[in-house]
Design a protein around this motif. Structure first.
Motif, PDB file in Angstrom:
ATOM      1  N   GLU A  83      33.965  32.281 -11.467  1.00 57.18           N
ATOM      2  CA  GLU A  83      34.895  31.934 -10.397  1.00 57.18           C
ATOM      3  C   GLU A  83      35.949  33.023 -10.173  1.00 57.18           C
ATOM      4  OE1 GLU A  83      34.809  29.103  -8.522  1.00 57.18           O
ATOM      5  OE2 GLU A  83      32.920  28.609  -9.526  1.00 57.18           O
ATOM      6  N   TYR A  84      35.949  34.049 -11.016  1.00 53.48           N
ATOM      7  CA  TYR A  84      37.009  35.055 -10.977  1.00 53.48           C
ATOM      8  C   TYR A  84      36.434  36.439 -10.704  1.00 53.48           C
ATOM      9  CZ  TYR A  84      39.838  31.425 -13.219  1.00 53.48           C
ATOM     10  OH  TYR A  84      40.498  30.256 -13.505  1.00 53.48           O
ATOM     11  N   VAL A  85      37.182  37.229  -9.936  1.00 53.01           N
ATOM     12  CA  VAL A  85      36.810  38.615  -9.663  1.00 53.01           C
ATOM     13  C   VAL A  85      37.668  39.512 -10.546  1.00 53.01           C
ATOM     14  CG1 VAL A  85      36.724  40.439  -7.924  1.00 53.01           C
ATOM     15  CG2 VAL A  85      36.238  38.060  -7.279  1.00 53.01           C
ATOM     16  N   PRO A  86      37.064  40.313 -11.444  1.00 58.29           N
ATOM     17  CA  PRO A  86      37.870  41.214 -12.280  1.00 58.29           C
ATOM     18  C   PRO A  86      38.440  42.355 -11.451  1.00 58.29           C
ATOM     19  CG  PRO A  86      35.530  41.562 -12.664  1.00 58.29           C
ATOM     20  CD  PRO A  86      35.629  40.382 -11.765  1.00 58.29           C
ATOM     21  N   LEU A  87      39.669  42.748 -11.777  1.00 59.00           N
ATOM     22  CA  LEU A  87      40.343  43.830 -11.061  1.00 59.00           C
ATOM     23  C   LEU A  87      41.016  44.761 -12.065  1.00 59.00           C
ATOM     24  CD1 LEU A  87      42.172  41.686  -8.329  1.00 59.00           C
ATOM     25  CD2 LEU A  87      40.076  43.015  -8.000  1.00 59.00           C
ATOM     26  N   THR A 147      44.037  50.289  -8.951  1.00 63.71           N
ATOM     27  CA  THR A 147      44.192  50.133  -7.499  1.00 63.71           C
ATOM     28  C   THR A 147      43.193  49.143  -6.903  1.00 63.71           C
ATOM     29  OG1 THR A 147      42.796  52.091  -7.178  1.00 63.71           O
ATOM     30  CG2 THR A 147      45.203  52.423  -7.192  1.00 63.71           C
ATOM     31  N   GLU A 148      42.272  48.612  -7.702  1.00 62.06           N
ATOM     32  CA  GLU A 148      41.374  47.566  -7.192  1.00 62.06           C
ATOM     33  C   GLU A 148      42.144  46.322  -6.765  1.00 62.06           C
ATOM     34  OE1 GLU A 148      37.377  48.541  -9.875  1.00 62.06           O
ATOM     35  OE2 GLU A 148      38.713  46.896 -10.433  1.00 62.06           O
ATOM     36  N   PHE A 149      43.349  46.141  -7.281  1.00 64.39           N
ATOM     37  CA  PHE A 149      44.148  44.985  -6.890  1.00 64.39           C
ATOM     38  C   PHE A 149      44.451  45.004  -5.389  1.00 64.39           C
ATOM     39  CE2 PHE A 149      44.850  44.899 -11.422  1.00 64.39           C
ATOM     40  CZ  PHE A 149      44.976  43.548 -11.720  1.00 64.39           C
ATOM     41  N   ARG A 150      44.460  46.178  -4.790  1.00 66.47           N
ATOM     42  CA  ARG A 150      44.786  46.274  -3.371  1.00 66.47           C
ATOM     43  C   ARG A 150      43.817  45.479  -2.502  1.00 66.47           C
ATOM     44  NH1 ARG A 150      45.778  52.823  -2.790  1.00 66.47           N
ATOM     45  NH2 ARG A 150      47.541  53.021  -4.266  1.00 66.47           N
ATOM     46  N   GLN A 151      42.571  45.347  -2.949  1.00 63.77           N
ATOM     47  CA  GLN A 151      41.559  44.677  -2.144  1.00 63.77           C
ATOM     48  C   GLN A 151      41.817  43.181  -1.997  1.00 63.77           C
ATOM     49  OE1 GLN A 151      37.698  43.710  -4.568  1.00 63.77           O
ATOM     50  NE2 GLN A 151      38.539  45.608  -5.402  1.00 63.77           N
ATOM     51  N   ALA A 152      42.706  42.616  -2.808  1.00 65.35           N
ATOM     52  CA  ALA A 152      42.961  41.181  -2.766  1.00 65.35           C
ATOM     53  C   ALA A 152      43.883  40.781  -1.620  1.00 65.35           C
ATOM     54  CB  ALA A 152      43.561  40.722  -4.089  1.00 65.35           C
ATOM     55  N   MET A 153      44.509  41.759  -0.955  1.00 68.48           N
ATOM     56  CA  MET A 153      45.443  41.458   0.131  1.00 68.48           C
ATOM     57  C   MET A 153      45.181  42.405   1.295  1.00 68.48           C
ATOM     58  SD  MET A 153      48.976  40.595  -1.917  1.00 68.48           S
ATOM     59  CE  MET A 153      48.921  39.593  -3.420  1.00 68.48           C
ATOM     60  N   PRO A 154      45.677  42.052   2.482  1.00 69.04           N
ATOM     61  CA  PRO A 154      45.448  42.919   3.640  1.00 69.04           C
ATOM     62  C   PRO A 154      45.956  44.344   3.392  1.00 69.04           C
ATOM     63  CG  PRO A 154      46.324  40.810   4.347  1.00 69.04           C
ATOM     64  CD  PRO A 154      46.397  40.824   2.854  1.00 69.04           C
ATOM     65  N   GLY A 207      43.166  42.495 -14.621  1.00 66.79           N
ATOM     66  CA  GLY A 207      43.322  41.068 -14.397  1.00 66.79           C
ATOM     67  C   GLY A 207      42.159  40.444 -13.669  1.00 66.79           C
ATOM     68  N   PHE A 208      42.412  39.246 -13.105  1.00 66.10           N
ATOM     69  CA  PHE A 208      41.362  38.463 -12.481  1.00 66.10           C
ATOM     70  C   PHE A 208      41.908  37.807 -11.214  1.00 66.10           C
ATOM     71  CE2 PHE A 208      40.553  38.606 -16.997  1.00 66.10           C
ATOM     72  CZ  PHE A 208      39.208  38.936 -17.056  1.00 66.10           C
ATOM     73  N   TRP A 209      41.049  37.700 -10.219  1.00 68.67           N
ATOM     74  CA  TRP A 209      41.399  37.102  -8.932  1.00 68.67           C
ATOM     75  C   TRP A 209      40.583  35.836  -8.736  1.00 68.67           C
ATOM     76  CZ3 TRP A 209      39.716  39.794  -3.728  1.00 68.67           C
ATOM     77  CH2 TRP A 209      40.157  39.036  -2.650  1.00 68.67           C
TER      78      TRP A 209
END
Length: 463
Positions: A143-147, A150-157, A170-172
């Motif tokens: 259920e979680y996407v590992p990040l 800078t991969e965290f940027r993909q979680a927001m516009p 972390g995890f999304w």
């Protein structure tokens, strides 16, 4: 009876073991109109109690209540109890979460204020990352996407997260978590309670409880207020949060602890970009959610194990320490401001130097094991306790009043009865600096007596 117990003590014990009978029209006093007081009032109204009064020195939404906030993190779970034997093997925290989730997803009083935008849990060091995996991953890892980085940027516009996220992992979780508009949910509970007939005496000396009233047998028979009146009651319910320890000896089971938050004003043109964002929470840095619609402000909290007040404001330097004393302040320590700005520099550097539009400290009360304290007082059978939010009390506003009223009615489930019980043995020789599983840039519990400089934010608002 023990060998040291006298006949008179035995008679007193027998008296205390049987409180006065509770009827639907019995007078009930609720001490405290914060998050748990409002939830308790709601459940009392829903169960048909017709003579309930809630007392608080502050108007609701109280300016000192942790629930009087634009947003809080919330998570829902898909598990539901089946009623079978397998339920007994499920941790009590899961049962609590299931009841709370039911409220956010289906209760019309609370449902409008839950926003399922997703949740990102992260850390910046290996030890904290292992903590995240153990404590924040609540369901199957699929259920979680590992990040990382800078991969965290993909979680927001594009354009929201512009930082480098140094050493972040972390995890999304894209669904099943997000945020709630805390103040609106809090007010919704209080207003529905009033519609059901519960009276709120708040914001005046008439609502300021100055002490408990005791009968000849030692039981609690109501409260006194600052206007000199007595409020007699068949049952008294203590939901005064971090202030409860000033009205009753909790045997060191409560530690008033504070956290810090700040708001940054967003331009109207920026709001569409920052709409419906997932919550971003780094257990060592801080967290933020999308800007609120009313004031267009982005709330940011710096993460740390908390501040106490054993030697700061409200203490008489000539007197012996009287514990960690809560106080209201719409400013935060300058060190906290720097932590907020450093967090932004790693995530949204375009906002890191903007002035604060609002800031305040926010109090809760920690139990030694961070489990709630919901029980009938062992020495006062007409006094029901509902305290010990331990940093996660607001998230359970949808269900906590139900637990408290279950205890009032003598039908709290065994699993909850054991988890929430009066347990002073857990506080013997208590370490007041215990981190209690919390992380943060400051890996220590701080004290407001150490603070030399505070922010000078001008906002003019009461929330």
């Amino acid at each position: 009876m023990g060998s040291g117990q006298s006949h008179s003590e035995e008679l007193k014990s027998e008296k205390l073991s049987t409180p006065p009978p509770l009827e639907k029209d019995s007078p009930i006093v609720v001490v405290g109109a914060g998050t748990w007081g409002a939830s308790t009032a709601l459940y009392l109204g829903r169960r048909g109690y017709t003579n309930v009064v809630v007392l608080d020195p502050h108007p609701y939404p109280s300016p000192i209540s942790a629930g009087n906030d634009v947003n809080k993190i919330a998570e829902t779970i898909s598990w539901r109890p089946s009623g079978g034997e397998e339920d007994d093997r499920v941790p009590v925290e899961t049962h609590i979460a299931a009841r709370t989730s039911e409220g956010w997803l289906n209760d019309p009083v609370f449902k409008p204020y839950y926003h399922d935008t997703g949740f990102i849990a992260a850390a910046s060091t290996p030890d904290a990352y292992e903590f995240v995996k153990e404590h924040e991953i609540t369901e199957d890892m699929s259920e979680y996407v590992p990040l990382a980085g800078t991969e965290f940027r993909q979680a927001m516009p594009e354009g929201v997260l512009t930082g480098e996220f140094p050493n972040w992992k972390g995890f999304w979780k894209k669904r099943g978590a997000g945020w709630v508009h805390a103040c609106n949910a809090y007010v919704s509970a209080a207003e529905e309670a009033q519609r059901l007939g519960v009276r709120f005496l708040t914001g005046t000396p008439e609502g300021k409880v100055t002490g408990l009233l005791y009968g000849d047998n030692g039981d609690v028979v109501g409260v006194t207020t600052a206007d000199g009146k007595e409020h007699r009651a068949t049952r008294t319910i203590m939901t005064a949060g971090p202030y409860a320890d000033q009205l009753l000896d909790f045997k060191d089971q409560l530690r008033p602890t504070a956290w810090t938050l700040a708001h940054i004003k967003m331009e109207p043109s920026e709001l569409p970009l920052y709409k419906n964002l997932p919550v971003l929470f780094n257990v060592e840095r801080g967290f933020f959610m999308e800007p609120d619609e009313e004031h267009h402000e982005l709330k940011i909290c710096d993460e740390h194990p908390g501040y106490t007040n054993f030697k700061g404001p409200c203490h008489d330097p000539a007197a012996e320490s009287s514990g960690s004393i809560p106080f209201a302040k719409h400013q935060i320590p300058e060190a906290s401001e720097q932590r907020v700005r450093n967090f932004l520099r790693e995530t949204m550097p375009q906002l890191a130097d903007r002035p604060f539009a609002f800031a305040r400290i926010c109090w809760c009360a920690d139990t030694p094991d961070r489990r709630f304290l919901i029980d009938t007082h062992p020495d006062h059978p007409s006094l029901v306790l509902g305290v010990g939010g331990s940093g996660h009390g607001f998230a359970h506003i949808t269900s906590i009043g139900g637990f408290i009223v279950d205890e009032l009615e003598g039908r709290l489930e065994k699993r909850f009865k054991e988890a929430f019980r009066w347990r002073p043995e857990t506080a013997v020789n208590r370490d007041w600096r215990d981190l209690q599983g919390r992380w943060g840039v400051e890996r220590r519990v701080m004290d407001f007596g150490e603070v030399k400089e505070w922010t000078q934010v001008r906002d003019g608002r009461d929330y």
